[in-house]
Scaffold this active site. Structure first.
Site: not given
Length: 288
Positions: A111, A162, A166, A258
Site C-alpha cells: 500500500d 487506494h 489516502h 507497505h
C-alpha cells in the site's frame, strides 16, 4: 443741488414786506408749487430721498458640504457553505469485502506507493522470488511517479485504487465526493499506464462504509481488505514484521504490507524471509 443752494433759493423767493410788490393769491400758490418742486428736486439730488428699493430674496441657505467621508454601509459577510457532517462508521465491517484469496495460496499486497525510494526495491525482491503482488496505489503518488506504475504493470503485478490522497475519512463523505475521488485516481492510473486494469479498491485505514463499497462496485472495482496486518506502517523491526506475518497467516490469507507512506526500510528488510516462508507454507498467488 446742495443744501446751500436750497437755502439760497429760499432767500431769493419774493415774500411780503421784502420790497417787492405784494403778490396776489394765485401768484402765491404758483410760488409755493415752484418752491415745492425745487425742494423735491434738491432732496433727490442730495440723496436725502431715494425711490423705493426692490428687495430680492436670497433664497434658502445652501447646505454646507461635509468634509467627513460617508460611513460605508455594511455588506453582508460571505459565509462559507458548511460541509455536511461525516456519516458514522458502521459498528462492524460491511459484508462483501475481499479478505481471502479463495484458494490455499496467499496474496501479497503493498500500500501507499508508488515511492521512488522503496517501490523499485520491492519490485526487485518480488522478481527475484518469482512471485507477483497487488499494489494499492495512491492517486497523487501515481501522478508524481508514473514510470513506477508502468513498471508495476510491465512486470505482471496487479493494481488497486487506494484513493487520491489516502483520506481515512473518505468512506464517510458524501457519495459524490467518494465517486469523484476514486474516479480521479483511476484516471491518473490510466494516464500513467494506458489500458492498465484496476480491478480492486482498498479503503484507507480499512474504514469501510456501504457507500464506498457501492461506488467502488459501480466503477468496476472489487473491495479489497486483508486478513494479515503486521502493522509495518508503525515501523517495527524487520524481525517483528516477519514474526507477525508468520503467526497470523492462514491458507488463502491476504497480507498487508507497505511500499510507501514513510520509511519502509524494515519492511524491505523483512520481505526476503517473509516471502520465502509464505511461499513454502502456502504458495503465493495473484488475486482473482
Amino acid at each position: 443741488m446742495t443744501d446751500r443752494t436750497v437755502a439760497e433759493c429760499r432767500r431769493e423767493l419774493p415774500s411780503g414786506g421784502s420790497g417787492y410788490p405784494d403778490p396776489s393769491g394765485s401768484e402765491q400758490m404758483q410760488a409755493r408749487a415752484v418752491l415745492a418742486s425745487v425742494l423735491a428736486l434738491a432732496l433727490v439730488l442730495s440723496g436725502c430721498a431715494q425711490p423705493d428699493r426692490t428687495i430680492v430674496s436670497a433664497g434658502p441657505p445652501k447646505p454646507v458640504e461635509s468634509t467627513t467621508p460617508p460611513t460605508p454601509k455594511p455588506h453582508p459577510s460571505a459565509t462559507k457553505p458548511t460541509k455536511p457532517p461525516l456519516r458514522p462508521l458502521p459498528a462492524k465491517l460491511p459484508a462483501g469485502l475481499g479478505r481471502n484469496t479463495g484458494v490455499r495460496p496467499v496474496a501479497l499486497t503493498f500500500d501507499d506507493g508508488p515511492n521512488p525510494a522503496w517501490t523499485p526495491k520491492v519490485l526487485d525482491q518480488l522478481k527475484a522470488a518469482k512471485v507477483t503482488a497487488t499494489f494499492c496505489v495512491v492517486g497523487r503518488e501515481v501522478q508524481r511517479h508514473p514510470e513506477l506504475v508502468r513498471r508495476i504493470v510491465r512486470e505482471g503485478h496487479q493494481l488497486c485504487n487506494h484513493s487520491w490522497r489516502h483520506d481515512l475519512d473518505l468512506a464517510r463523505r458524501p457519495v459524490a465526493e467518494i465517486r469523484a475521488d476514486l474516479d480521479r485516481t483511476n484516471r491518473a492510473i490510466q494516464k500513467a499506464a494506458p489500458g492498465a486494469k484496476v480491478s480492486f479498491y482498498r479503503q484507507p485505514g480499512g474504514r469501510w462504509t456501504a457507500e464506498v463499497l457501492g461506488v467502488a462496485k459501480d466503477l468496476g472495482m472489487r473491495p479489497l481488505h486483508w486478513s494479515v496486518d503486521p502493522q509495518d506502517w508503525d515501523k517495527p523491526s524487520a524481525a517483528t514484521i516477519g514474526k507477525r506475518v508468520h503467526a497470523a497467516t492462514r491458507p488463502g490469507g491476504i497480507v498487508l504490507l507497505h511500499d510507501g507512506g514513510g520509511n519502509r526500510a524494515a519492511t524491505l528488510a523483512a520481505c526476503p524471509k517473509l516471502i520465502a516462508d509464505l511461499k513454502k507454507r502456502f504458495g503465493i498467488t495473484r488475486l482473482h
